[in-house]
Design an enzyme around this catalytic site. Sequence first.
Site, PDB file in Angstrom:
ATOM      1  N   ASP A  67      -1.781   0.766  -0.219  1.00 24.70           N
ATOM      2  CA  ASP A  67      -1.871   1.846  -1.204  1.00 24.70           C
ATOM      3  C   ASP A  67      -3.264   1.974  -1.806  1.00 24.70           C
ATOM      4  O   ASP A  67      -3.582   2.985  -2.441  1.00 24.70           O
ATOM      5  CB  ASP A  67      -0.871   1.603  -2.354  1.00 24.70           C
ATOM      6  CG  ASP A  67       0.558   1.566  -1.866  1.00 24.70           C
ATOM      7  OD1 ASP A  67       0.908   2.422  -1.037  1.00 24.70           O
ATOM      8  OD2 ASP A  67       1.316   0.679  -2.298  1.00 24.70           O
ATOM      9  N   ASP A  84       4.548   5.325  -4.088  1.00 27.41           N
ATOM     10  CA  ASP A  84       5.041   4.434  -3.052  1.00 27.41           C
ATOM     11  C   ASP A  84       6.522   4.179  -3.321  1.00 27.41           C
ATOM     12  O   ASP A  84       7.004   4.409  -4.436  1.00 27.41           O
ATOM     13  CB  ASP A  84       4.231   3.135  -3.083  1.00 27.41           C
ATOM     14  CG  ASP A  84       4.684   2.158  -2.021  1.00 27.41           C
ATOM     15  OD1 ASP A  84       4.970   2.595  -0.900  1.00 27.41           O
ATOM     16  OD2 ASP A  84       4.762   0.954  -2.321  1.00 27.41           O
ATOM     17  N   ASP A 105       1.594  -0.541  -5.029  1.00 25.86           N
ATOM     18  CA  ASP A 105       1.368  -1.955  -5.321  1.00 25.86           C
ATOM     19  C   ASP A 105       0.774  -2.717  -4.147  1.00 25.86           C
ATOM     20  O   ASP A 105       0.339  -3.849  -4.304  1.00 25.86           O
ATOM     21  CB  ASP A 105       2.671  -2.629  -5.754  1.00 25.86           C
ATOM     22  CG  ASP A 105       3.769  -2.509  -4.695  1.00 25.86           C
ATOM     23  OD1 ASP A 105       3.491  -1.945  -3.617  1.00 25.86           O
ATOM     24  OD2 ASP A 105       4.884  -2.977  -4.943  1.00 25.86           O
TER      25      ASP A 105
END
Length: 901
Positions: free
Chosen positions: A630, A310, A626
């Site tokens: 995700d 990410d 996080d």
Amino acid sequence: MQDPPAPPAARPDGLTEEEATRRLAEGGRNEVGQPPGTPLRARVAAQLRDPLILVLLGAMVLTLLTGDHGDTAVIALVVVANTGVGVAQEVRADNAIAALTAVSAPVARVVRGGAEREVPSAEVVPGDVLLLGEGDIVPADARLLSSWALAVDESALTGESVPVDKDVRVGGPEAGALRAGTVVVRGRAVASVTATGADSALGRIAALLHPRRGPTPLQRRLAGLGRVLAAVTVVLCLLVLLLGLARGQSLETMAVTAISLAVAAVPESLPAVVTLALALGARRMAARNALVRRLPAVETLGSVTVLATDKTGTLTEGRMVVERVWTPRGTVRLTGGGYEPAGEMLTDGGSGGDGPPAPATAQAVRDLLTAAVLCNDAALRPPHEGEERWSALGDPTEAALLAAAAKAGLDRDGVLRAHPRIGEVPFDSLRKRMTTVHREPSGGRLVCLKGAPEAVLNGSLLDETPLRLERAHREAAALSAEGHRVLAVASGPLDGAPGRWEEAESGLRLLGLAALSDPPKGVAGATVAACRAAGITPVVITGDHPATARAIAARLGILDRGPGPTGTDGAAPTEPPEVVTGRALAAGRVADPSTVRVFARTDPQQKVDIVQAWRARGAVTAMTGDGVNDGPALRQADIGVAMGRRGTEVARQAADLVLADDELRTVVAAVEEGRRVHDNIRRFLLYGMAGGAAEILVMLIGPFLGLTVPLRAGQILWINLLTHGLTGVAMGAEPVSADAMHRPPRPPGRHVLGEGLWLRILRLAALVTAASLAAALWARETGRPWQTTLFLALLAAQLGAVLGLRERLLTRENPFLPAAVLAAVVLGAATVTVPFLEGLLRTEPLDVPALAAVAAVGAAGFAAARFESRFTRGTGGGEGAFPGSFGLPAGPPASGGPPRA
């Protein structure tokens, strides 16, 4: 429309949204495939289902059949230790995760029966009217009824690092939609709840978390090894049994011998070696602020070929920073990160890029930042109560402007005292700008304005020449193309008392542009470079804007800086694009997602699809993240890595590894630990299986050389205990190879005995067998006890080999191995000096020449193993290097090319 009631003070409840998300995921499965709250017996049963543990249990049955209860007890001890360590690690990880998420239950303010009340978020139902203010976490999906300067942080759901303005007057369904789990960072709102629980945005994401990936690469490899060992062992032991019977040996004697060989052939300490290596890796990771939730995850990282990460909060700091300021007199860049008011102004561009700006330029920047401080409702809070960094109170963008002003030498409180605010027009999504009026020390009035360039850079507001406005437009477009969020700032005196605000917002002077971004973390570039050096392909998967994603990827070296967006090297449009959006994926315009390195505007399901596309190509994927968005991809990747501090509960529960310090470089350390674990496992397999093969070869070849019964069953088991037991387990603590992070990852489909390891096992076994039989034949010819000589020679050869297989012979990092070898030598000597052991193992005392012959065989075993370790590739130094890869760069494939896998 009447404004909603003023909100209470922002609550410092941090991650309260995570508790609500956990409720949505009730009924899911934890990291070992067991339901939450699994009893201890179920955890133990799950550990005992491991394929190699099953092989070990089979070995216990064989030793029971021999009547050797001592060896049965030793093997049982290995099983108990292995299971105990695994269960303890899982329970400890669960407890640590629970400690990370120990927060108070979230509450919501609702209007019911015409009265305002506070209720637990779990009790919010569709139709409730929510009252939201700064710091509130939206408890459910809702539709705006009214709002005032509302901005919502949706990064946990979308990955968008910039707060999103919400206003029902703008139009469009998203402008008036609030999502469960998002956070109000500015303004107030009244909203009607439309969906809760499984029907909300969080609930739909939670539904994607239920599928669980299959076994890890290590588990698959060792399961295959267990099947091969079982088949080969049965065939060889039957062969030994039949040959013995053909020579006239009793069935009972040969049955016991065959079963003893089966125990010797199976490296029963392998589960203990694996567990010790994984546990040591987990312990080292814990010392580096990483919490391992599943022990096999440590080794899995060593096999990773693709690192999908990410962007927001993982590669970047997760907070806005003013990086550049353009004024008509020049451009400067500002150093420093986060909201800490520490940094300096430097000239941007040119050969003097690191020097201070010219006085006129510096003053122009200070004028701009002074106006930005005045036209600002945020505040900065210094670290307190154990915090390490400064934090923002209010809009993150406005807080970034305050930090920039401090770097330019401006004192916020002093500026506000000198220019008290006497009027304002708040920011809203229609005007896209904010205006304030201040009293100057001279008694006059000053208008300050900031907003989007398209809303500020026009002749109706600014008293500037068309040429200057055109230049400002070009600068704003260039900064936006680089992934910055751009704000235009203007100011001017106010004459008289205007009857309308439109009169104050005219005739202003353009002060310049502020370029903000969520910058990369300081170690992110080095982390990406380390991944590339290790042959791992980095991929960015984010919900953020494509331009922002491209800019960050280019700065970190994930994308090559090129002139065009069609390919990473500016090649023809037939090359895969640099950045692909979720919309393009949904439309099927990307034939193979694994050829792309940056994905933007992706939703949770698309992140899962991207991970699965890589896995379908045979890659071992690690996914870091996080946010709630995700979680599904973390669950589907071969290994999920979550951020512990700012990560959501969904991300942490879906992950195999939690980074307590939120630093991506810890992933690189974990990859190194994983490669160390795999190297040590293969090193033990080389040692243990070569020793077992040597014992079988001695039993097969010895009778043809006149050695009727080369070894007794008890002697075989004693050798096995000393070599596969203490010394074998100690091999799991060997230090990491010096070149572990400078070679490509191992192909995930390759067998654990691949890369020529089985050939090395046979070579080493042949050398040990030849040296041991030579010592036995010499002893027989000279009238010495040849069976005892063979017994001790075979033991000495294997103990010499375990030292010779060390990559760093004299290292002090693993003192357990030489200590274990010394203990084995003492126990071996005791078999010919202690009467009880002499009678148990039927050995005889040896004279000095025989002991010297035994020592010579040990030296031969050391030399043979040293040759294997230093002059062949496949274990320790160079372990995992591909055939033909020597001398080639270890970087990743070109963008769009096949993965390392």
